[in-house]
Design a protein around this motif. Structure first.
Motif, PDB file in Angstrom:
ATOM      1  N   UNK A 144      -2.831  17.984  24.542  1.00  0.00           N
ATOM      2  CA  UNK A 144      -3.986  17.948  25.273  1.00  0.00           C
ATOM      3  C   UNK A 144      -3.993  18.439  26.646  1.00  0.00           C
ATOM      4  N   UNK A 145      -2.835  18.287  27.463  1.00  0.00           N
ATOM      5  CA  UNK A 145      -2.444  19.230  28.676  1.00  0.00           C
ATOM      6  C   UNK A 145      -2.362  20.681  28.451  1.00  0.00           C
ATOM      7  N   UNK A 146      -2.165  21.221  27.286  1.00  0.00           N
ATOM      8  CA  UNK A 146      -1.908  22.461  26.830  1.00  0.00           C
ATOM      9  C   UNK A 146      -3.105  23.009  26.908  1.00  0.00           C
ATOM     10  N   UNK A 147      -4.193  22.151  26.048  1.00  0.00           N
ATOM     11  CA  UNK A 147      -5.417  22.819  25.807  1.00  0.00           C
ATOM     12  C   UNK A 147      -6.226  22.810  27.157  1.00  0.00           C
ATOM     13  N   UNK A 148      -6.276  21.576  27.739  1.00  0.00           N
ATOM     14  CA  UNK A 148      -7.039  21.584  29.112  1.00  0.00           C
ATOM     15  C   UNK A 148      -6.749  22.838  30.035  1.00  0.00           C
ATOM     16  N   UNK A 149      -5.357  23.051  30.082  1.00  0.00           N
ATOM     17  CA  UNK A 149      -4.975  24.342  31.064  1.00  0.00           C
ATOM     18  C   UNK A 149      -5.651  25.746  30.460  1.00  0.00           C
ATOM     19  N   UNK A 150      -5.509  25.804  29.103  1.00  0.00           N
ATOM     20  CA  UNK A 150      -6.119  26.995  28.521  1.00  0.00           C
ATOM     21  C   UNK A 150      -7.506  27.206  28.866  1.00  0.00           C
ATOM     22  N   UNK A 151      -8.394  26.075  28.578  1.00  0.00           N
ATOM     23  CA  UNK A 151      -9.825  25.899  28.774  1.00  0.00           C
ATOM     24  C   UNK A 151      -9.872  26.020  30.319  1.00  0.00           C
ATOM     25  N   UNK A 152      -9.345  25.447  31.123  1.00  0.00           N
ATOM     26  CA  UNK A 152      -9.470  25.421  32.654  1.00  0.00           C
ATOM     27  C   UNK A 152      -9.110  26.809  33.299  1.00  0.00           C
ATOM     28  N   UNK A 153      -8.095  27.356  32.892  1.00  0.00           N
ATOM     29  CA  UNK A 153      -7.551  28.665  33.400  1.00  0.00           C
ATOM     30  C   UNK A 153      -8.476  29.665  33.107  1.00  0.00           C
ATOM     31  N   UNK A 154      -9.211  29.746  31.808  1.00  0.00           N
ATOM     32  CA  UNK A 154      -9.998  30.799  31.444  1.00  0.00           C
ATOM     33  C   UNK A 154     -11.402  30.772  32.062  1.00  0.00           C
ATOM     34  N   UNK A 155     -11.716  29.366  32.606  1.00  0.00           N
ATOM     35  CA  UNK A 155     -12.949  29.287  33.276  1.00  0.00           C
ATOM     36  C   UNK A 155     -12.842  29.646  34.663  1.00  0.00           C
ATOM     37  N   UNK A 156     -11.827  29.213  35.082  1.00  0.00           N
ATOM     38  CA  UNK A 156     -11.545  29.412  36.834  1.00  0.00           C
ATOM     39  C   UNK A 156     -11.009  30.468  37.180  1.00  0.00           C
ATOM     40  N   UNK A 157     -10.200  31.106  36.486  1.00  0.00           N
ATOM     41  CA  UNK A 157      -9.339  32.197  36.930  1.00  0.00           C
ATOM     42  C   UNK A 157      -9.237  32.982  35.551  1.00  0.00           C
ATOM     43  N   UNK A 158     -10.383  33.743  35.251  1.00  0.00           N
ATOM     44  CA  UNK A 158     -10.590  34.461  33.996  1.00  0.00           C
ATOM     45  C   UNK A 158      -9.813  35.701  34.074  1.00  0.00           C
ATOM     46  N   UNK A 159      -9.558  36.389  35.188  1.00  0.00           N
ATOM     47  CA  UNK A 159      -9.122  37.914  35.270  1.00  0.00           C
ATOM     48  C   UNK A 159      -7.614  37.931  35.566  1.00  0.00           C
ATOM     49  N   UNK A 160      -6.972  36.624  36.061  1.00  0.00           N
ATOM     50  CA  UNK A 160      -5.640  36.712  36.200  1.00  0.00           C
ATOM     51  C   UNK A 160      -5.062  35.483  36.142  1.00  0.00           C
ATOM     52  N   UNK A 161      -3.967  35.336  35.683  1.00  0.00           N
ATOM     53  CA  UNK A 161      -3.117  33.882  35.665  1.00  0.00           C
ATOM     54  C   UNK A 161      -3.286  33.358  37.017  1.00  0.00           C
ATOM     55  N   UNK A 162      -3.491  31.908  37.405  1.00  0.00           N
ATOM     56  CA  UNK A 162      -3.549  31.257  38.542  1.00  0.00           C
ATOM     57  C   UNK A 162      -2.276  31.167  39.185  1.00  0.00           C
ATOM     58  N   UNK A 163      -2.487  31.097  40.695  1.00  0.00           N
ATOM     59  CA  UNK A 163      -1.020  30.576  41.257  1.00  0.00           C
ATOM     60  C   UNK A 163      -0.717  29.232  40.964  1.00  0.00           C
ATOM     61  N   UNK A 164       0.565  29.086  40.430  1.00  0.00           N
ATOM     62  CA  UNK A 164       1.141  27.908  39.840  1.00  0.00           C
ATOM     63  C   UNK A 164       0.735  26.528  40.998  1.00  0.00           C
ATOM     64  N   UNK A 165       1.082  26.735  42.049  1.00  0.00           N
ATOM     65  CA  UNK A 165       1.224  25.743  43.006  1.00  0.00           C
ATOM     66  C   UNK A 165      -0.147  25.572  43.697  1.00  0.00           C
ATOM     67  N   UNK A 166      -1.235  26.482  42.965  1.00  0.00           N
ATOM     68  CA  UNK A 166      -2.793  26.193  43.532  1.00  0.00           C
ATOM     69  C   UNK A 166      -3.504  25.298  42.788  1.00  0.00           C
ATOM     70  N   UNK A 167      -2.876  24.687  41.709  1.00  0.00           N
ATOM     71  CA  UNK A 167      -3.661  24.192  40.698  1.00  0.00           C
ATOM     72  C   UNK A 167      -3.627  22.619  40.968  1.00  0.00           C
ATOM     73  N   UNK A 168      -4.770  21.927  41.050  1.00  0.00           N
ATOM     74  CA  UNK A 168      -4.809  20.674  41.369  1.00  0.00           C
ATOM     75  C   UNK A 168      -5.498  19.749  40.030  1.00  0.00           C
ATOM     76  N   UNK A 169      -4.873  18.613  39.667  1.00  0.00           N
ATOM     77  CA  UNK A 169      -5.437  18.073  38.478  1.00  0.00           C
ATOM     78  C   UNK A 169      -5.666  16.453  38.917  1.00  0.00           C
ATOM     79  N   UNK A 170      -6.985  16.150  38.506  1.00  0.00           N
ATOM     80  CA  UNK A 170      -7.359  14.518  38.640  1.00  0.00           C
ATOM     81  C   UNK A 170      -7.626  14.332  37.295  1.00  0.00           C
ATOM     82  N   UNK A 171      -7.574  13.001  36.957  1.00  0.00           N
ATOM     83  CA  UNK A 171      -7.832  12.526  35.566  1.00  0.00           C
ATOM     84  C   UNK A 171      -7.448  10.990  35.599  1.00  0.00           C
ATOM     85  N   UNK A 172      -8.572  10.328  34.497  1.00  0.00           N
ATOM     86  CA  UNK A 172      -8.166   9.039  34.586  1.00  0.00           C
ATOM     87  C   UNK A 172      -7.278   8.563  33.463  1.00  0.00           C
ATOM     88  N   UNK A 173      -6.629   9.645  32.737  1.00  0.00           N
ATOM     89  CA  UNK A 173      -5.973   9.623  31.531  1.00  0.00           C
ATOM     90  C   UNK A 173      -4.279   9.405  32.038  1.00  0.00           C
TER      91      UNK A 173
END
Length: 176
Positions: A43-72
């Protein structure tokens, strides 16, 4: 690891850190998490694939700029996110029960992930058809006997296979 037959060798997640490109496969993430939560890691793998493509489509995001919130609250997802983003260590990973979506039903209500990168946020919702009632029932049970534990392990492996066999956009919807 054991029991997974779906090959995701060619699929990786890319992030940047201090001028270096870091590449993580599902297997890399599972090695960090350990073999007990392959579905959470998937699930984490697929979430990051989907989110990174939507939020940072032109380049890989900065690792330590990523914030995650979830009830899971599953440990596999937490460890999968940590392996790639270091968000748990840095305090950028939050279990937030208020993000649950009871209107999505018992099976899907906690499969909600809010990912933010550089001020842009996406909320991802697991699509129907991946998680089964049997999986949720067994995962929620606190006093499992050995046979139930074995069945849950089988269900985790099967769920991981279903998730990994699908494209991220077929697994997670972007919420409005």
């Amino acid at each position: 690891m054991a029991g997974l037959t779906v090959g995701v060798v060619d699929e990786t997640i890319l992030v940047q850190e201090r001028g270096h490109l870091l590449e993580f496969s599902y297997t890399d993430m599972l090695c960090y998490a350990g073999p007990y939560s392959p579905a959470g890691v998937a699930n984490a793998f697929k979430v990051m694939q989907r989110a990174f493509a939507a939020l940072s489509p032109n380049h890989p995001p900065q690792r330590r700029s990523i914030v995650i919130r979830t009830p899971f609250a599953g440990p596999g997802a937490r460890d999968g996110f940590e392996a790639v983003t270091r968000a748990v260590t840095d305090g950028r990973y939050t279990i937030d029960p208020s993000l649950a979506r009871p209107d999505r039903g018992r099976l899907l209500q906690n499969f909600v992930f809010q990912v933010a990168i550089a001020g842009r946020t996406a909320t991802l919702l697991l699509r129907k058809g991946f998680v089964t009632a049997e999986f949720i029932d067994l995962a929620s049970k606190s006093d499992r006997v050995q046979a139930e534990e074995a069945r849950l392990n089988q269900l985790k492996a099967e769920l991981a296979e279903r998730l990994l066999a699908a494209a991220a956009e077929d697994v997670y919807d972007l919420a409005d």
